[in-house]
Write an enzyme that holds these catalytic residues in place. Structure first.
Site, short mmCIF file in Angstrom:
data_model
loop_
_atom_site.label_atom_id
_atom_site.label_comp_id
_atom_site.label_asym_id
_atom_site.label_seq_id
_atom_site.Cartn_x
_atom_site.Cartn_y
_atom_site.Cartn_z
N ALA A 12 -31.38 25.77 5.96
CA ALA A 12 -30.29 26.41 5.23
C ALA A 12 -28.97 26.01 5.85
O ALA A 12 -28.88 25.84 7.07
CB ALA A 12 -30.44 27.93 5.26
N LYS A 13 -27.98 25.86 4.99
CA LYS A 13 -26.64 25.47 5.45
C LYS A 13 -26.14 26.44 6.51
O LYS A 13 -25.57 26.06 7.52
CB LYS A 13 -25.64 25.56 4.30
CG LYS A 13 -25.77 24.50 3.26
CD LYS A 13 -24.81 24.80 2.12
CE LYS A 13 -25.45 24.43 0.81
NZ LYS A 13 -24.75 24.80 -0.38
N ARG A 14 -26.38 27.73 6.24
CA ARG A 14 -25.78 28.72 7.14
C ARG A 14 -26.39 28.68 8.54
O ARG A 14 -25.80 29.14 9.49
CB ARG A 14 -25.87 30.13 6.53
CG ARG A 14 -27.27 30.62 6.30
CD ARG A 14 -27.29 32.04 5.78
NE ARG A 14 -28.64 32.39 5.38
CZ ARG A 14 -29.16 32.12 4.20
NH1 ARG A 14 -28.43 31.53 3.28
NH2 ARG A 14 -30.41 32.43 3.92
#
Ligand code: GLU
Length: 275
Positions: A250-252
């Site tokens: 995930a990007k986060r």
């Protein structure tokens, strides 16, 4: 190969750089289209003006081109099409299927709402407001979302609803478990569920290939399609790539962006081989 009617799409939100999970999803859509002589579309889902940034859109186009995943026709940028989403909302509103909701997140949480697939199920507070109370709040400038009256929508949609999931046959839908979902947000005059179904229909997408995190949301998408009389695409929800510890990319969480792999000297073929 002769052209077929297959249309797939990759529909990222430009909230960060693409990582391997995106490459996997894009490659799956691209391959399915190219193998069948169909079309592969690119759509930028950037209606959330607080989280999306134009430089990430630029980076997405660049990264896909670097990977050699070419798309057909112009890129659709959702933030340029709010008038079309507004027209869909208007059609649903005219049938009495939407209502304004003035509640804050804190108010909904305080109401002790049970958890649904996407967070708390809205307790329906604003559905019970009278016309005069609604008009007064709107006149006073209170911000509001537009929610789908789920019970009315289910009564209006020709059911039972289901969809064809590749490799799994037809799956039955149960949109009621989401409650009265938001179709236009307070801060954005549309929502993901509205725009994704509008655009898949408008762009003639026949096969939606995307991550399995969106499998449940398909129940809402089928409901909106049924209400609007839009065609039903087939679906293929793929597994999500995970890191070596088993956590979903995930990007986060700072999953390595494709451009970092590129800067480290990997070739497009090597990156595609990783997915
Ligand atoms: N824009 C969504 C995302 O980036 C994907 C939407 C879809 O494929 O239906 O998570």
């Amino acid at each position: 190969m002769a052209a077929t009617g297959i249309v797939t799409r990759f529909a990222p939100s430009p909230t960060g750089y693409l990582h391997l999970g995106h490459a996997y999803s894009a490659l799956a859509g691209w391959r399915a289209a190219r193998a069948a002589g169909g079309r592969f579309l690119l759509r930028i889902e950037d209606i959330d003006r607080t989280r999306c940034r134009p430089e990430f859109t630029e980076a997405i186009l660049e990264d896909l081109a670097w990977l050699g995943l070419d798309w057909d026709g112009p890129v659709r940028i959702q933030s340029r099409h709010f008038a079309e989403y507004r027209a869909t909302l208007g059609a649903l509103e005219a049938r009495g299927l939407l209502y304004p909701c003035f509640c804050t997140r804190a108010e909904i949480a305080a109401a002790g709402a049970p958890q649904g697939p996407e967070g708390p199920v809205y307790p329906g507070t604003c559905r019970h407001l009278g016309d005069a109370a609604r008009a007064a709040r709107i006149a006073a400038g209170a911000p509001y979302a537009l929610r789908l009256d789920m019970a009315a929508a289910l009564a209006a949609a020709p059911g039972p609803l289901s969809f064809a999931e590749q490799g799994r046959g037809r799956l039955a839908c149960d949109p009621a478990r989401f409650g009265d979902v938001v179709l236009a947000r307070k801060d954005t005059p549309a929502s993901y569920h509205l725009c994704v179904t509008h655009d898949d229909a408008f762009q003639g997408v026949t096969l939606v290939i995307r991550g399995e995190d969106l499998l449940a949301a398909t129940d809402i998408h089928r409901l909106v399609q049924a209400l609007m009389g839009w065609p039903e695409p087939a679906y293929a929800h793929h597994r999500l790539l995970t890191d070596p510890t088993g956590r979903r990319l995930a990007k986060r969480d700072g999953a390595q962006p494709l451009r970092a792999l590129r800067a480290a000297g990997l070739s497009p073929a090597e990156v595609l081989a990783m997915v």
